[in-house]
Design a protein around this motif. Structure first.
Motif, short mmCIF file in Angstrom:
data_model
loop_
_atom_site.label_atom_id
_atom_site.label_comp_id
_atom_site.label_asym_id
_atom_site.label_seq_id
_atom_site.Cartn_x
_atom_site.Cartn_y
_atom_site.Cartn_z
N ALA A 279 -6.75 -0.56 -9.92
CA ALA A 279 -7.80 0.11 -9.16
C ALA A 279 -9.13 0.11 -9.90
O ALA A 279 -10.19 -0.15 -9.32
CB ALA A 279 -7.37 1.54 -8.84
N ILE A 280 -9.10 0.41 -11.20
CA ILE A 280 -10.34 0.44 -11.97
C ILE A 280 -10.95 -0.95 -12.04
O ILE A 280 -12.17 -1.13 -11.95
CB ILE A 280 -10.08 1.01 -13.38
CG1 ILE A 280 -9.75 2.51 -13.27
CG2 ILE A 280 -11.29 0.80 -14.29
CD1 ILE A 280 -9.43 3.17 -14.58
N ILE A 315 -2.65 -2.26 -1.06
CA ILE A 315 -1.60 -3.26 -1.33
C ILE A 315 -0.95 -3.04 -2.70
O ILE A 315 0.26 -3.23 -2.86
CB ILE A 315 -2.19 -4.69 -1.25
CG1 ILE A 315 -2.47 -5.05 0.22
CG2 ILE A 315 -1.25 -5.73 -1.86
CD1 ILE A 315 -3.27 -6.31 0.39
N ILE A 316 -1.74 -2.60 -3.66
CA ILE A 316 -1.22 -2.42 -5.02
C ILE A 316 -0.73 -1.01 -5.27
O ILE A 316 0.36 -0.81 -5.82
CB ILE A 316 -2.32 -2.80 -6.04
CG1 ILE A 316 -2.67 -4.28 -5.93
CG2 ILE A 316 -1.87 -2.47 -7.46
CD1 ILE A 316 -3.88 -4.70 -6.69
N ILE A 361 -2.33 6.89 -5.39
CA ILE A 361 -2.97 6.25 -4.24
C ILE A 361 -4.33 6.87 -3.98
O ILE A 361 -5.33 6.16 -3.76
CB ILE A 361 -2.09 6.37 -2.99
CG1 ILE A 361 -0.69 5.80 -3.25
CG2 ILE A 361 -2.73 5.67 -1.79
CD1 ILE A 361 0.33 6.14 -2.19
N ALA A 362 -4.38 8.20 -4.03
CA ALA A 362 -5.64 8.91 -3.80
C ALA A 362 -6.69 8.53 -4.84
O ALA A 362 -7.86 8.33 -4.51
CB ALA A 362 -5.40 10.42 -3.80
N PHE A 492 6.42 -8.26 -1.20
CA PHE A 492 5.44 -9.27 -0.80
C PHE A 492 5.92 -10.11 0.39
O PHE A 492 5.11 -10.57 1.19
CB PHE A 492 5.08 -10.16 -1.99
CG PHE A 492 4.16 -9.50 -2.97
CD1 PHE A 492 2.84 -9.26 -2.62
CD2 PHE A 492 4.60 -9.09 -4.21
CE1 PHE A 492 1.97 -8.62 -3.50
CE2 PHE A 492 3.75 -8.46 -5.10
CZ PHE A 492 2.43 -8.22 -4.74
N LEU A 493 7.22 -10.29 0.50
CA LEU A 493 7.76 -10.99 1.67
C LEU A 493 7.47 -10.20 2.94
O LEU A 493 7.05 -10.77 3.96
CB LEU A 493 9.27 -11.20 1.50
CG LEU A 493 9.97 -11.87 2.69
CD1 LEU A 493 9.42 -13.28 2.92
CD2 LEU A 493 11.50 -11.93 2.46
N ILE A 494 7.67 -8.89 2.87
CA ILE A 494 7.46 -8.05 4.06
C ILE A 494 5.98 -8.01 4.45
O ILE A 494 5.64 -8.15 5.63
CB ILE A 494 7.99 -6.62 3.82
CG1 ILE A 494 9.51 -6.65 3.61
CG2 ILE A 494 7.65 -5.71 5.01
CD1 ILE A 494 10.08 -5.34 3.11
#
Length: 517
Positions: A279-280, A315-316, A361-362, A492-494
């Motif tokens: 994120a950073i 996504i991450i 996430i936040a 990642f497949l999903i």
């Protein structure tokens, strides 16, 4: 910045941050082994928290400096650009020296006011005061580094700033391996100062290559400097409130039991593993791009870059939060269970970590949203949201710490950070007259579904492996490796099947590279 360059720079920045994080994990494991969950470790964590609280001024400077210097690069000649940078460096250095001296005089009162658990023992109290005074010397190097990294990032030079963590953690590791027994906690405090000096040094060659140099020029009446300071103040307050929130959490923890501050700190470090790596790095790369589009008043490209950043964060960070929640015990065991860090410390830390996970996430989304506000010269909105967040957090702390101990503190942080992040997203949506909230929500739900399926898979794998091998070093290592491989592939497949745009782009980019080779 083109989409291709954004992805490539982000990946390289993440690589440097990952290496730095690996070194940080080694550092934390060594700290846990050398000091354990004791008052010595609590004193260090308490003291470094004070330094981080004061570095919010430097963060505020870098944040407001980048758009202004980007404007200078685009619209003025080199002489005017350099004059502005030299003025900022000299003015801020003098300010930092004065603050450092004042804080050294106030260090005893800081411990008395916020470190209640350390005042019960005169030796712990005296050590705390001395360690704080040593660490405060770091501020001058941090101040210089904040301007120079701002210069580099405004030129889209991200690699040296991203490598700072790697260099500083190397200093810590060298000290912990070779010098801890001889110099103890005081030596570790001096190592902290040296680590910040090392961060400054690695940025200097690139800074010099951009032909900025140095001149002893100061003009406190300069309109650009005044503008920067006026924009800085809300950013400083906002970031200070975030650090103050962490500091208040430590103050609550200091009164629970011995080692509670360390338990809180280690659970926070584990929780922010993915956040600090990804994120950073994403926020670092996207901020100058947002600033550029804001200066050029290209709202379409601005919103497009913003949505891309938000989606990549989801996504991450969503699968990372799920994975860390499920694998918290083997992760804590593998990284910290050695030396003075025993089974009790593992259980306390992993329990606290469970309730920290939603905050990951936040935090990631909050950073992107903050950069979005800052790039359009709105520094007040993040400040107001941070103020609301700290009030919510303190109120929740008072009630939850009595019911859940350290875990209550981490749950309070997750709840408050989630509330203010959602509020910020809605406010930015209103301010920009629409940022496609429906698209963001759809992406979030798709990614959440993929992460949930992955979570079920790694939960089963972890339980099976631990059942056969036990919750020891070997069992934890095998479980984490197996879950990482199988969980990542399934996730990642999903999201590929669900047609998440950013993943499709990265896969196509890889295909192009492979075909070229």
């Amino acid at each position: 910045m083109s989409k291709d360059k954004f992805v490539k720079k982000s990946l390289w920045v993440m690589l440097f941050i990952i290496l730095g994080k690996i070194f940080a994990i080694i550092r934390d494991a060594l700290v846990a082994a050398k000091f354990g969950a004791t008052y010595t470790a609590d004193i260090y964590n308490f003291s470094i928290g004070i330094v981080y609280l004061l570095t919010t001024v430097s963060y505020g400077l870098t944040t407001t400096f980048i758009p202004l210097n980007t404007n200078h690069i685009s619209n003025y000649d080199r002489e005017k650009r350099n004059k502005f940078v030299h003025n900022v460096i000299n003015s801020y250095s003098i300010f930092t020296i004065l603050i450092t001296i004042i804080m050294m005089f106030l260090s005893r009162y800081i411990v008395i006011t916020f470190g209640g658990g350390f005042t019960n023992n005169i030796e712990n109290f005296n050590i705390s005061v001395k360690v704080i005074r040593i660490m405060l010397l770091s501020l001058i190097f941090i101040s210089l580094q904040s301007v120079i990294t701002g210069v580099l990032q405004s030129h889209n030079e991200f690699y040296e700033p991203a490598a700072m963590s790697l260099v500083s953690n190397l200093v810590f590791i060298i000290y912990l391996v070779f010098f801890t027994e001889k110099y103890g906690i005081y030596g570790f405090a001096f190592a902290t100062v040296i680590s910040f000096l090392a961060q400054l040094i690695i940025n200097l060659p690139k800074y010099k290559s951009l032909e900025y140099g140095y001149k002893p020029y100061i003009n406190l009446k300069d309109s650009e400097l005044i503008k920067m300071v006026s924009l800085m103040m809300p950013v400083i307050i906002s970031t200070s409130l975030i650090q103050l929130n962490n500091f208040i959490n430590r103050a609550f923890a200091a009164n629970i039991y011995e080692g509670a501050v360390t338990t809180l700190d280690l659970s926070n470090k584990l929780n922010t593993l993915a956040y600090e790596v990804f994120a950073i790095g994403i926020a670092m790369v996207i901020y100058p791009t947002l600033a550029k589009y804001a200066v050029g008043e290209d709202l379409y490209q601005y919103k497009k870059a913003l949505l891309k950043g938000i989606n990549v964060i989801f996504i991450i960070m969503i699968p990372a939060a799920v994975a860390i929640s499920i694998l918290r015990v083997p992760l804590t065991t593998l990284l910290f269970k050695r030396g003075a860090f025993d089974e009790r410390a593992v259980n306390l830390t992993s329990n606290a970590l469970l309730f920290y996970a939603p905050a990951m996430i936040a935090y990631g989304l909050r950073d992107i949203l903050n950069k979005a506000f800052y790039s359009i010269n709105d520094t007040k909105s993040p400040m107001i949201n941070s103020f609301i967040g700290i009030i919510i957090n303190i109120i929740l702390n008072v009630f939850l710490v009595k019911l859940m101990g350290v875990s209550g503190l981490t749950l309070a942080t997750s709840i408050s950070s989630t509330i203010i992040t959602v509020v910020m997203l809605l406010k930015l949506h209103k301010k920009l007259k629409g940022i496609n909230i429906i698209y963001i929500l759809k992406s979030f739900l798709k990614i959440l579904f993929a992460a949930a399926v992955m979570g079920v898979i790694i939960f089963i794998i972890n339980n099976r492996i631990i059942m056969f091998l036990g919750m020891n070093m070997m069992g934890s290592l095998i479980s984490l490796v197996a879950c990482l491989i199988v969980g990542s592939l399934s996730y990642f497949l999903i999201i590929y099947v669900l047609r998440i745009e950013e993943i499709l782009y990265i896969i196509n980019l890889v295909k192009v590279r492979v075909n070229k080779n």
